[in-house]
Design an enzyme around this catalytic site. Structure first.
Site, PDB file in Angstrom:
ATOM      1  NE  ARG A   1       5.008  -3.876  -2.393  1.00  0.00           N
ATOM      2  CZ  ARG A   1       4.677  -4.528  -1.281  1.00  0.00           C
ATOM      3  NH1 ARG A   1       4.136  -5.750  -1.366  1.00  0.00           N
ATOM      4  NH2 ARG A   1       4.826  -3.996  -0.097  1.00  0.00           N
TER       5      ARG A   1
ATOM      6  CB  SER B   1       6.860   2.498  -1.261  1.00  0.00           C
ATOM      7  OG  SER B   1       8.150   1.938  -1.165  1.00  0.00           O
TER       8      SER B   1
ATOM      9  CD  GLU C   1       6.256  -0.754  -3.898  1.00  0.00           C
ATOM     10  OE1 GLU C   1       5.203  -0.305  -3.419  1.00  0.00           O
ATOM     11  OE2 GLU C   1       7.182  -1.190  -3.183  1.00  0.00           O
TER      12      GLU C   1
END
Length: 300
Positions: free
Chosen positions: A172, A222, A292
């Protein structure tokens, strides 16, 4: 800065003044931007960046705003949304895509061209630029595995091409997060595949996504990065937090790793619920959950 002054410099550019960013974010939350610009070409992006720098104005660049929370106070200066830059081209085993195109659409373009490697992305709604920024991934795949190069515009107005290695991809993360270059175009290097097999895999992943994710509500996707050795959703479930409502936001009953907008939630509802989850999990399990989702803008 006035919208009139902006339009005088860029008469062909799509501009909106005092525009609620809740119209563009997937959470349906977020305060107003002073000015929103929708460039359609690299030249327009370059011109806006140059003018904003000359006028010493703040600049925020957004793509599809799918994994993003904009605070209720909105964003000052100029917000440049790149979703009008969405061209997708096929060149043998390569796909050349402008940064505002959706990752979902790119994966289907690959399927239609009988190219394999992007099946994992068939359910990721974010833009190509956003996918590079955060090395988007799902179902054991990441864009870093299939990106050959990325063309960017620096804040000094220079256009340059970075290869995969120079982007320093990790979970990420990409180097774009540090250098803040603007992604203009991405080249994916794929492999020749079989249409039936590609479609079967995409159908399988679409079924998994639809059965496990709360797609019926606005959400930011998410919320947290996966902590090493743990599953975020399981931690939240075991802490008794699943289903918790905070203002108009709720920890999804379908997947505890998602927060959904069930009743006119504000960005503050989202942010406070995220902080509450972090505090509970840290105290109960000693695990630090790292968002995230990207949170930007000003408090109201």
């Amino acid at each position: 800065m006035s919208i009139k002054e902006f339009k005088q410099h860029f008469p062909k550019l799509i501009l909106k003044e005092n525009e609620p960013l809740s119209l563009y974010t997937y959470t349906k939350t977020g305060g107003p931007a002073d000015v929103v610009a929708f460039p359609k070409t690299t030249e327009e992006v370059k011109d806006v960046v140059g003018w904003v720098k000359k006028e010493s104005l703040p600049l925020t660049v957004l793509g599809n705003a799918s994994n993003l929370i904009v605070k209720d106070g909105g964003i000052r200066g100029v917000v440049m949304i790149l979703t009008e830059m969405k061209q997708i081209k096929i060149d043998k085993k390569k796909i050349i895509v402008q940064s505002g195109a959706r990752l979902i659409d790119t994966s289907y373009a690959a399927y239609e061209a009988e190219l394999t490697g992007l099946e994992f992305a068939c359910g990721i709604p974010g833009s190509i630029g956003g996918a590079v920024y955060m090395n988007a991934g799902a179902y054991d795949g990441e864009v870093s595995e299939v990106i050959e190069s990325v063309t960017v515009l620096t804040l000094d107005g220079e256009i340059k091409t970075l290869d995969n290695h120079e982007l320093e991809f990790s979970y990420r993360h990409s180097r774009i997060q540090e250098i803040q270059d603007i992604v203009l175009e991405v080249v994916f290097q794929l492999k020749k595949g079989h249409t039936v097999e590609i479609k079967e895999r995409m159908d399988e992943l679409t079924f998994l996504r639809e059965s496990k994710q709360p797609l019926e509500y606005p959400s930011c996707g998410s919320v947290f990065k996966r902590p090493a050795g743990y599953f975020t959703g399981k931690l939240i479930q075991e802490a008794g937090l699943q289903g918790k409502i905070w203002g108009g936001a709720q920890i999804s009953m379908k997947h505890a790793g998602f927060i959904v907008n069930i009743n006119h939630a504000t960005a503050t509802d989202y942010i406070e619920l995220i902080q509450h989850i972090q505090e509970v999990i840290l105290e109960k399990d000693g695990v630090k959950l790292v968002p995230e989702v990207r949170i930007i803008g000003e408090d109201q």
